[in-house]
Design an enzyme around this catalytic site. Structure first.
Site, mmCIF file in Angstrom:
data_model
loop_
_atom_site.group_PDB
_atom_site.id
_atom_site.type_symbol
_atom_site.label_atom_id
_atom_site.label_comp_id
_atom_site.label_asym_id
_atom_site.label_seq_id
_atom_site.Cartn_x
_atom_site.Cartn_y
_atom_site.Cartn_z
ATOM 1 N N THR A 10 1.440 -6.396 1.767
ATOM 2 C CA THR A 10 1.264 -5.276 0.840
ATOM 3 C C THR A 10 1.777 -3.958 1.406
ATOM 4 O OG1 THR A 10 -0.989 -4.840 1.601
ATOM 5 C CG2 THR A 10 -0.736 -6.395 -0.213
ATOM 6 N N ASP A 11 1.992 -3.017 0.493
ATOM 7 C CA ASP A 11 2.444 -1.684 0.877
ATOM 8 C C ASP A 11 1.268 -0.711 0.839
ATOM 9 O OD1 ASP A 11 1.996 -1.102 -1.799
ATOM 10 O OD2 ASP A 11 4.114 -0.961 -2.318
ATOM 11 N N ALA A 12 1.544 0.577 0.990
ATOM 12 C CA ALA A 12 0.491 1.590 1.016
ATOM 13 C C ALA A 12 -0.268 1.668 -0.310
ATOM 14 C CB ALA A 12 1.092 2.955 1.353
ATOM 15 N N VAL A 15 -0.105 -3.151 -3.250
ATOM 16 C CA VAL A 15 0.591 -4.231 -3.954
ATOM 17 C C VAL A 15 1.615 -4.859 -3.013
ATOM 18 C CG1 VAL A 15 0.269 -3.129 -6.212
ATOM 19 C CG2 VAL A 15 2.355 -2.711 -4.944
#
Length: 130
Positions: A10-12, A15
């Site tokens: 996931t990203d910041a 997602v």
């Protein structure tokens, strides 16, 4: 092929980071061949390498941490030296389409020179008959 989304995917924003889908698609292609009796390692040991030469990806909906995803593959086109697969990443829980992709790979041998698809791969790419 099914797998779970982990924190590292996931990203910041929480997602799945867009570039991670390329890895998911790669895993799906490897398992697609394995289900048909081939392995990427075995093909490579016989001087058949399959670099991606074109990929078109449509991001339709996000996957999030802990989602169970499924990668589906279907043969779209088979040429003399290349083939194209249609791939989808689907959320297993509800069947929601998250990502769709068209991926074209070419067969190369020593020196990265294009070569004909091996007979065993052509057989594996043929449509399954009931």
């Amino acid at each position: 092929m099914e797998f779970r989304v982990y924190y590292e995917d996931t990203d910041a924003g929480g997602v799945v980071y867009h570039a991670r889908y390329l890895g998911f698609l790669e895993r799906g292609r490897c398992e697609f061949l394995r289900e048909r009796g081939l392995s990427v390692k075995g093909l490579a040991e016989r001087d058949n390498i399959f670099p991606v030469i074109r990929i078109e990806v449509d991001f339709r909906a996000p996957a999030v941490l802990d989602d169970l995803l499924r990668v589906e593959c279907e043969v779209v086109e088979v040429g003399k030296t290349s083939f194209t697969l249609g791939q989808q990443v689907v959320r297993a829980l509800d069947g929601k389409l998250l990502v769709s992709a068209l991926v074209t790979l070419v067969c190369v041998g020593p020196g990265m020179k294009p070569k004909r698809l091996p007979a065993e791969l052509l057989q594996a790419l043929r449509p399954e008959t009931p």
